[in-house]
Design an enzyme around this catalytic site. Structure first.
Site, short mmCIF file in Angstrom:
data_model
loop_
_atom_site.label_atom_id
_atom_site.label_comp_id
_atom_site.label_asym_id
_atom_site.label_seq_id
_atom_site.Cartn_x
_atom_site.Cartn_y
_atom_site.Cartn_z
N ARG A 151 0.85 -1.19 0.00
CA ARG A 151 0.00 0.00 0.00
C ARG A 151 0.89 1.25 0.00
O ARG A 151 0.50 2.30 0.46
CB ARG A 151 -0.95 -0.03 1.19
CG ARG A 151 -1.99 -1.15 1.08
CD ARG A 151 -3.06 -1.06 2.15
NE ARG A 151 -3.98 -2.19 2.11
CZ ARG A 151 -5.05 -2.28 1.33
NH1 ARG A 151 -5.31 -1.29 0.50
NH2 ARG A 151 -5.86 -3.33 1.35
N ASP B 297 -13.92 -4.85 -3.50
CA ASP B 297 -14.95 -3.92 -3.00
C ASP B 297 -15.87 -3.40 -4.09
O ASP B 297 -16.94 -2.88 -3.79
CB ASP B 297 -14.28 -2.70 -2.33
CG ASP B 297 -13.33 -3.12 -1.24
OD1 ASP B 297 -12.40 -2.33 -0.93
OD2 ASP B 297 -13.47 -4.23 -0.72
N ARG C 219 -31.25 -20.08 15.76
CA ARG C 219 -30.42 -18.92 16.11
C ARG C 219 -30.50 -17.84 15.02
O ARG C 219 -30.91 -18.10 13.89
CB ARG C 219 -28.94 -19.34 16.22
CG ARG C 219 -28.56 -19.98 17.54
CD ARG C 219 -27.15 -20.52 17.46
NE ARG C 219 -26.66 -20.93 18.77
CZ ARG C 219 -25.57 -21.68 18.95
NH1 ARG C 219 -24.88 -22.09 17.88
NH2 ARG C 219 -25.16 -22.03 20.15
N GLU D 107 -18.77 -4.59 6.41
CA GLU D 107 -17.85 -4.17 7.48
C GLU D 107 -17.89 -2.65 7.72
O GLU D 107 -17.57 -2.19 8.80
CB GLU D 107 -16.42 -4.57 7.14
CG GLU D 107 -15.86 -3.88 5.91
CD GLU D 107 -14.41 -4.23 5.65
OE1 GLU D 107 -13.74 -4.77 6.53
OE2 GLU D 107 -13.92 -3.94 4.54
O1 F6P Z 1 -9.81 -3.20 -0.39
C1 F6P Z 1 -9.92 -4.56 -0.15
C2 F6P Z 1 -10.02 -4.81 1.34
O2 F6P Z 1 -10.09 -6.18 1.56
C3 F6P Z 1 -11.20 -4.14 2.00
O3 F6P Z 1 -12.42 -4.80 1.73
C4 F6P Z 1 -10.77 -4.21 3.43
O4 F6P Z 1 -11.44 -3.28 4.24
C5 F6P Z 1 -9.28 -3.87 3.31
O5 F6P Z 1 -8.87 -4.30 2.02
C6 F6P Z 1 -8.39 -4.53 4.33
O6 F6P Z 1 -7.10 -3.93 4.19
P1 F6P Z 1 -5.77 -4.75 4.55
O7 F6P Z 1 -5.60 -5.80 3.51
O8 F6P Z 1 -4.68 -3.70 4.47
O9 F6P Z 1 -5.97 -5.30 5.94
#
Ligand code: F6P
Length: 336
Positions: A72, A133, A168, A228
């Site tokens: 990143r 996403d 449940r 999430e």
């Molecule tokens: O962008 C893809 C993703 O999996 C998102 O859905 C999630 O919130 C994020 O990356 C998680 O980031 P990392 O892989 O840096 O933990």
């Protein structure tokens, strides 16, 4: 001609199929030399660049992850109010030393933003939208999304039997960052009774009523699919927060599952493999035609492209009038 290719941001099924689509088209059809850049934009900083051969491309179509590795790394990220010029100059000199006439950047929102900034320095760039996403603006679908929805749908299917056996409420949290695309599509495909996405407000009383009404109709269990990114209190994870609230509101025994990184693993679906191949091939056509600084896109059923500067900084969220939401509501599914 020599070009570079990098993969940046979260991994997902289909990245390797895209690398294959770009490289096989470039090498076999146009005699272009393709150089793999390792670990996203960090590979440009560390000069981790190597020639890709037919051998390096074998077995990629159905392989998850990315053979180039990813990160990143955001080389244009400001420290205070200024960009780190040394970082930028290091990148530019490594590109020049390798004689790369174009950099193909495969990634999500962050990557598109960095690719647009790289283009502003005068480097030729072509980007390809990648993310589970499905929130990259300018394309109807990003590869990775269909694979994640398929994985999440399978997981939701599996929750029905345990929910009904134990009477449940089962809550499953899926990824999607700030968008609800995975929750919406897997929730509808997996027969979710309640689907919560960041784009729609929810009221825990509505959720409780839906669960109690199902009980009255002889269904003493429910499946709740949550993205999430929905709002919660005290920074709680979505599934845990909603499960606690439901148990308090209804008295139902409730359990939660966070699907997490399983959604990003494994082999791409056939849809994603072909979308990746089509997008990869189109990227090469843009390069040959010297139509630089564009993002490859899916427009309806056609592969196209849009100016990269139009994409940077925008998010593609689920519209309130999405037809799956409208149809789901008519079928009695609760969206909060
Ligand atoms: O962008 C893809 C993703 O999996 C998102 O859905 C999630 O919130 C994020 O990356 C998680 O980031 P990392 O892989 O840096 O933990």
């Amino acid at each position: 001609m020599k070009i570079g290719i990098l993969t940046s941001g979260g991994d997902c099924p289909g990245i390797n199929a895209t690398i294959r689509g770009v490289c096989k088209t470039a090498i076999n059809n146009y005699g272009i030399e393709v150089y793999g850049i390792h670990s996203g934009f960090r590979g440009l900083l560390d000069n981790e660049i190597e020639l890709l051969t037919d051998k390096s491309l074998s077995g990629l179509l159905n392989m998850g992850g990315t053979i180039l590795g990813t990160s990143r790394e955001k080389p244009f990220k400001k420290k205070g109010s200024t960009v780190d010029e040394d970082k930028v100059n290091t990148m530019l000199s490594n590109i020049e030393k390798a004689n790369l006439e174009c950099i193909v950047c495969i990634g999500g929102n962050g990557t598109q933003k960095t690719a647009a900034k790289l283009a502003e320095t005068g480097v030729n760039v072509i980007s390809i939208p990648k993310t589970i996403d499905n929130n990259v603006w300018g394309t109807d679908v990003s590869f990775g999304f269909d694979s994640a929805v398929t994985i999440a749908t399978d997981a939701i299917d599996r929750l029905h039997s345990t929910a009904s056996s134990h009477q449940r409420v089962m809550v499953i949290e899926v990824m999607g960052h700030k968008a609800g695309w995975i929750a919406l599509y897997s929730g509808m495909a997996g027969g979710g009774d309640i689907i919560l996405i960041p784009e729609l407000e929810y009221d825990i009383h509505n959720i409780g009523n839906t669960i109690m009404n199902r009980l009255k109709r002889g269904k003493p269990y429910s499946i709740v699919v949550v993205a999430e990114g929905i709002k919660t209190e005290n920074n709680m994870k979505a599934a845990q927060y909603i499960a606690n609230e439901i148990e308090y509101e209804t008295g139902f025994e409730t359990r939660e599952t966070v699907l997490g990184y399983i959604q990003r693993g494994g082999s791409p679906t056939a849809f994603d493999r072909n979308l990746a191949t089509r997008m990869g091939g189109h990227a090469t056509e843009l390069i040959i035609n010297k139509q630089f600084n564009r993002m490859v896109s899916l427009n309806g059923s056609d592969i196209s492209s849009i100016p990269l500067h139009e994409v940077a900084g925008k998010l593609r969220l689920v519209p309130q009038d999405n037809d799956l939401i409208i149809q789901g509501r008519k079928m009695g599914i609760c969206f909060g």
